[in-house]
Design an enzyme around this catalytic site. Sequence first.
Site, PDB file in Angstrom:
ATOM      1  N   LEU A  47      68.877 -29.624  -7.931  1.00 42.50           N
ATOM      2  CA  LEU A  47      68.097 -28.598  -7.239  1.00 42.50           C
ATOM      3  C   LEU A  47      66.640 -29.022  -7.255  1.00 42.50           C
ATOM      4  O   LEU A  47      66.124 -29.463  -8.285  1.00 42.50           O
ATOM      5  CB  LEU A  47      68.230 -27.239  -7.939  1.00 42.50           C
ATOM      6  CG  LEU A  47      69.451 -26.386  -7.612  1.00 42.50           C
ATOM      7  CD1 LEU A  47      69.511 -25.191  -8.567  1.00 42.50           C
ATOM      8  CD2 LEU A  47      69.426 -25.894  -6.174  1.00 42.50           C
ATOM      9  N   ASP A  48      65.949 -28.870  -6.123  1.00 37.91           N
ATOM     10  CA  ASP A  48      64.517 -29.147  -6.088  1.00 37.91           C
ATOM     11  C   ASP A  48      63.796 -28.232  -7.069  1.00 37.91           C
ATOM     12  O   ASP A  48      64.264 -27.113  -7.333  1.00 37.91           O
ATOM     13  CB  ASP A  48      63.960 -28.893  -4.678  1.00 37.91           C
ATOM     14  CG  ASP A  48      64.513 -29.886  -3.670  1.00 37.91           C
ATOM     15  OD1 ASP A  48      64.821 -31.012  -4.058  1.00 37.91           O
ATOM     16  OD2 ASP A  48      64.634 -29.512  -2.484  1.00 37.91           O
ATOM     17  N   PRO A  49      62.633 -28.671  -7.600  1.00 39.99           N
ATOM     18  CA  PRO A  49      61.870 -27.800  -8.504  1.00 39.99           C
ATOM     19  C   PRO A  49      61.596 -26.421  -7.902  1.00 39.99           C
ATOM     20  O   PRO A  49      61.646 -25.412  -8.601  1.00 39.99           O
ATOM     21  CB  PRO A  49      60.568 -28.580  -8.715  1.00 39.99           C
ATOM     22  CG  PRO A  49      60.973 -30.007  -8.557  1.00 39.99           C
ATOM     23  CD  PRO A  49      62.016 -30.006  -7.476  1.00 39.99           C
TER      24      PRO A  49
END
Length: 282
Positions: A47-49
């Site tokens: 998951l992206d930050p």
Amino acid sequence: MQKRLYNKEPLNKLVVVKKPIFTSSNSYLNKIKRKYKNKKAGFSGTLDPFACGCLIVAFGQYSKLFKYLSKTPKTYKAVIWLGVESDSFDIENVTSINESKILDKQTIIKEIEKLKGEIEYTPPKFSAKKIDGKRAYDLAREGVEFEMKKSIMNIIDTKFINYNHPFITFEASVSEGSYIRSLAQILCKRLNTSGTLSFLERLNEGKFFYENEKDLNPLDYLDIPTVKYLGTKEWLFDGKKISLDYLETKEDGKYLIVFDDFFSIIEIIDKEVNYLLNKVLR
């Protein structure tokens, strides 16, 4: 005496954790390792930050199972902030914030409903895709000029949730490798407006949902048929070569052999039986 942070013996454990916003998946995994005092762990589906939500974490031998787990489709809840433009298609790299015209709610519902099937898209430059061996987001942060190749994502289902100007909330169930940030840009273009994601949450990965990190039985999530083994349990426990004669199924394919305290994953190719994973303790 220094306190031991990790268990000496790796435990086999499969859980779904909920990654918070503005934390990298790797950083959050390190926190989960410390929580369960076990350093042998991995996760599936970065998951992206900027994004939050469902992250599958496996400890010990279970970390070898990721490629065999039922993890699609993935469902996301997303919020578009109209009038905002960003290099990364989310609020991490906003370049401008402008007033946006009020849209017709029924038109939004109709366009979200049409976002199904195979859709051509351009991945965000701030993404984990590789360009000549380097991550696109690293090149983007360094200011390197490059072009992203168009790709295809499969949108299985979409659902309108709410429109409270200037925010549109919707859900999308998608195939592996899809980018909701790019999907939001496609929707904005069809609505003849601009916008960027202000919120993104992964609700599930296939059968995996966040349920307060309860222990999961991997056998409930393996996307492999079970085959009846007619030989002795000790033969598999010791990793000895299996004869096709001791398997009820003779056809080529990947199969699961289950015992009360361990299981194995095998593959049959041209009447030869090989272990893909041997003796995974339950």
